[in-house]
Structures are given as C-alpha cells and as structure tokens.
Write a protein that holds these residues in place. Structure first.
Motif, PDB file in Angstrom:
ATOM      1  N   HIS A 140     -26.478  35.102  51.261  1.00  0.00           N
ATOM      2  CA  HIS A 140     -25.571  34.196  50.558  1.00  0.00           C
ATOM      3  C   HIS A 140     -24.250  34.898  50.303  1.00  0.00           C
ATOM      4  O   HIS A 140     -24.199  35.947  49.659  1.00  0.00           O
ATOM      5  CB  HIS A 140     -26.232  33.789  49.223  1.00  0.00           C
ATOM      6  N   LEU A 141     -23.171  34.331  50.813  1.00  0.00           N
ATOM      7  CA  LEU A 141     -21.819  34.817  50.556  1.00  0.00           C
ATOM      8  C   LEU A 141     -21.165  33.949  49.485  1.00  0.00           C
ATOM      9  O   LEU A 141     -21.157  32.719  49.597  1.00  0.00           O
ATOM     10  CB  LEU A 141     -20.959  34.743  51.818  1.00  0.00           C
ATOM     11  N   VAL A 142     -20.604  34.584  48.465  1.00  0.00           N
ATOM     12  CA  VAL A 142     -19.884  33.870  47.419  1.00  0.00           C
ATOM     13  C   VAL A 142     -18.475  34.441  47.338  1.00  0.00           C
ATOM     14  O   VAL A 142     -18.297  35.666  47.325  1.00  0.00           O
ATOM     15  CB  VAL A 142     -20.579  34.014  46.051  1.00  0.00           C
ATOM     16  N   VAL A 143     -17.480  33.581  47.291  1.00  0.00           N
ATOM     17  CA  VAL A 143     -16.087  34.025  47.221  1.00  0.00           C
ATOM     18  C   VAL A 143     -15.390  33.286  46.082  1.00  0.00           C
ATOM     19  O   VAL A 143     -15.451  32.049  46.006  1.00  0.00           O
ATOM     20  CB  VAL A 143     -15.332  33.756  48.539  1.00  0.00           C
ATOM     21  N   THR A 144     -14.733  34.027  45.204  1.00  0.00           N
ATOM     22  CA  THR A 144     -13.940  33.411  44.157  1.00  0.00           C
ATOM     23  C   THR A 144     -12.598  32.993  44.736  1.00  0.00           C
ATOM     24  O   THR A 144     -11.778  33.827  45.095  1.00  0.00           O
ATOM     25  CB  THR A 144     -13.727  34.363  42.977  1.00  0.00           C
ATOM     26  N   SER A 145     -12.399  31.702  44.844  1.00  0.00           N
ATOM     27  CA  SER A 145     -11.128  31.150  45.276  1.00  0.00           C
ATOM     28  C   SER A 145     -10.385  30.685  44.026  1.00  0.00           C
ATOM     29  O   SER A 145     -10.302  31.408  43.041  1.00  0.00           O
ATOM     30  CB  SER A 145     -11.334  30.012  46.266  1.00  0.00           C
ATOM     31  N   SER A 146      -9.874  29.473  44.036  1.00  0.00           N
ATOM     32  CA  SER A 146      -9.095  28.959  42.917  1.00  0.00           C
ATOM     33  C   SER A 146      -8.814  27.483  43.163  1.00  0.00           C
ATOM     34  O   SER A 146      -8.878  27.009  44.307  1.00  0.00           O
ATOM     35  CB  SER A 146      -7.771  29.718  42.799  1.00  0.00           C
ATOM     36  N   ILE A 147      -8.493  26.763  42.107  1.00  0.00           N
ATOM     37  CA  ILE A 147      -7.975  25.403  42.286  1.00  0.00           C
ATOM     38  C   ILE A 147      -6.725  25.455  43.166  1.00  0.00           C
ATOM     39  O   ILE A 147      -6.430  24.512  43.909  1.00  0.00           O
ATOM     40  CB  ILE A 147      -7.657  24.760  40.920  1.00  0.00           C
ATOM     41  N   ALA A 148      -6.003  26.578  43.133  1.00  0.00           N
ATOM     42  CA  ALA A 148      -4.824  26.748  43.985  1.00  0.00           C
ATOM     43  C   ALA A 148      -5.195  26.815  45.461  1.00  0.00           C
ATOM     44  O   ALA A 148      -4.314  26.717  46.321  1.00  0.00           O
ATOM     45  CB  ALA A 148      -4.056  28.011  43.590  1.00  0.00           C
ATOM     46  N   GLY A 149      -6.476  26.987  45.770  1.00  0.00           N
ATOM     47  CA  GLY A 149      -6.916  26.907  47.153  1.00  0.00           C
ATOM     48  C   GLY A 149      -7.121  25.481  47.613  1.00  0.00           C
ATOM     49  O   GLY A 149      -7.282  25.221  48.805  1.00  0.00           O
ATOM     50  N   ILE A 150      -7.096  24.530  46.653  1.00  0.00           N
ATOM     51  CA  ILE A 150      -7.247  23.112  46.961  1.00  0.00           C
ATOM     52  C   ILE A 150      -5.898  22.405  46.904  1.00  0.00           C
ATOM     53  O   ILE A 150      -5.559  21.601  47.754  1.00  0.00           O
ATOM     54  CB  ILE A 150      -8.205  22.435  45.946  1.00  0.00           C
ATOM     55  N   VAL A 151      -5.119  22.726  45.857  1.00  0.00           N
ATOM     56  CA  VAL A 151      -3.821  22.100  45.627  1.00  0.00           C
ATOM     57  C   VAL A 151      -2.785  23.208  45.415  1.00  0.00           C
ATOM     58  O   VAL A 151      -3.031  24.154  44.670  1.00  0.00           O
ATOM     59  CB  VAL A 151      -3.860  21.185  44.386  1.00  0.00           C
TER      60      VAL A 151
END
Length: 257
Positions: free
Chosen positions: A92-103
């Motif tokens: 299982h790979l988990v990556v912390t992105s952000s709402i800024a990765g969506i908008v």
C-alpha cells in the motif's frame, strides 16, 4: 508518542534522513526490511507549502520545491512499488497531497504545481498496476490544517522561509482531526480522500464535478478572498505583485476582501 499510545518499543525504528538525498533511499529502505522482515505500507508525508505571488517566484524555488514535494516521493515510492509487486501480499502506497492538488491555490503556484504532479504520477501508477491486484494507492488531500507549516513554507526566493505562524483562532482543521481522517482513509484503502472544514469541501466538489459552474463563480470571487479563506488572513499582499509580493505581509499590512 507512539510508545505512550501503547506501541511496543521494539516495533519502532527511527531513521534520520534528508529525503531530498535520494541516493540514500535504497539504503534506508533495505535497513527497514532488515529490521522488520517486510514492509506492508509506505506513507509519504514529507513536504513544504509556499506563499508567493506567481510572477515573483524564482525558478530555483520551483526546482527546490519539486525536489522535496515530488522527486523525493517518487524515488521512495518506486523502490517500494518494485518491492510490493515482487511479493505475493502486495502493498500500500500512501501519499500526502493537498486540496491544492485538486484545485489551484492562489499565491502558491509552485506548491500547487507540485501537488498536481503528485496526482498525475500516482493516478497513472494506479491505472497501470490495477490488473496486478497487488498495489493500493491512496492520495490524502487535506485542506487548511493547524500546524507550523507557514513558518517553513517556501516563498518566491531561494532559501527564504515564509516564517509566519498559524493561530488557533484560524479556521483550520486540527492536526488531530486530519490524522484521524487520514487513518480512516488508509484503513479503508481509499483511492483519494478530501479533508477540510466548511466551506472547503463544497467548493472542491463544485470545482471537480461542475467545472463550468466553478468557472463562472470564480469571476466573482477574488484570489485574495480565497487566500483569506485559506489562511484566515492576508498572507501575501496582492497590491505588491511584481514588487516583492512574494514576501509575507507584516501584521500592520491592510487586508483585502
């Protein structure tokens, strides 16, 4: 903290690592395997945010930010992916992105670019390996969260930190709440999890699922208003674009609506 929460001391192994030094990733990964015998999940949580006017950002900042937020994550994840695909149980790979990765987030151009890159890389990985049934990819997308991130944020100049503090009075999700929601997403092996206080999530849903409506609404909501919603204050003075607007505003600076 882990021991205080009930974890056995022998179940904890700490390695000090500058994640941007990718030449050491394999060595550290192998050390973990040697310590525990196997690895079931990799959580990529290193990264820094940014506050700067788009046109004031020096290209070296983009490079430094991508080295940390993107390339270090890719390096560790590729090592782990090869390992997971080679074992029967997968991983299982988990990556912390952000709402800024969506908008796109105003006054965080390089940061937004790095998080969009994360989504592109790991969405592609998920689609590519879906037939193997050996790899789960979870992208965590928190909105404004109460941490010390503003102090460490990139600006528009290399080596210059934003060095402002978030306040408990800010309208932010607590770090504890973010951790809980992230744990729920990981435990349920979700593809993607959006997290944030109202009205962040409704705005993201509109932007993602009703882009034409979002485009019309954006004409009536200024970038500085979104900045205040995100940071609970004006962190980058929009009146100083092209004149050092990437520098943090002082406490006496006027706010803009």
């Amino acid at each position: 903290l882990c021991v205080q929460a009930g974890a056995h001391p022998q179940s904890i192994y700490t390695l000090t690592l500058d994640v941007t030094q990718t030449k050491y990733h394999r060595r550290c990964f192998d050390a973990v395997i040697q310590q525990f015998g196997c690895l079931d999940i990799l959580i990529n949580n290193a990264g820094r945010s940014q506050r700067a006017a788009w046109e004031d950002i020096e290209l070296e900042v983009d490079r430094e930010l991508f080295e940390l937020n993107v390339f270090s994550v890719l390096s560790l994840s590729r090592i782990a992916t090869s390992y997971f695909l080679a074992r029967e149980q997968g991983g299982h790979l988990v990556v912390t992105s952000s709402i800024a990765g969506i908008v796109g987030a105003p006054y965080s151009g390089s940061y937004t670019g790095s998080k969009h890159a994360i989504h592109g890389y790991f969405d592609a990985l998920r689609r590519e390996k879906q037939d193997t049934k050996k790899l789960t990819v979870t992208l965590l997308c928190p909105g404004p969260t109460l941490t010390n991130f503003l102090k460490e944020s990139f600006t528009g100049q290399p080596g210059v930190k934003f060095n402002q503090s978030a306040s408990v009075q800010d309208k932010r999700m607590s770090a504890e709440r973010c951790a809980y929601l992230s744990s729920v997403a990981i435990a349920n092996r979700l593809d993607e999890a959006w997290m944030g206080k109202f009205p962040i999530l409704p705005m993201v849903y509109i932007a993602r699922y009703c882009p034409n409506i979002a485009h019309v609404l954006s004409r009536y909501v200024s970038g500085s208003a979104i900045q205040k919603l995100r940071d609970s204050k004006t962190t980058v003075d929009p009146a100083k674009h092209g004149q050092g607007g990437s520098r943090p505003t002082s406490p006496s600076s006027p706010t803009f609506k």
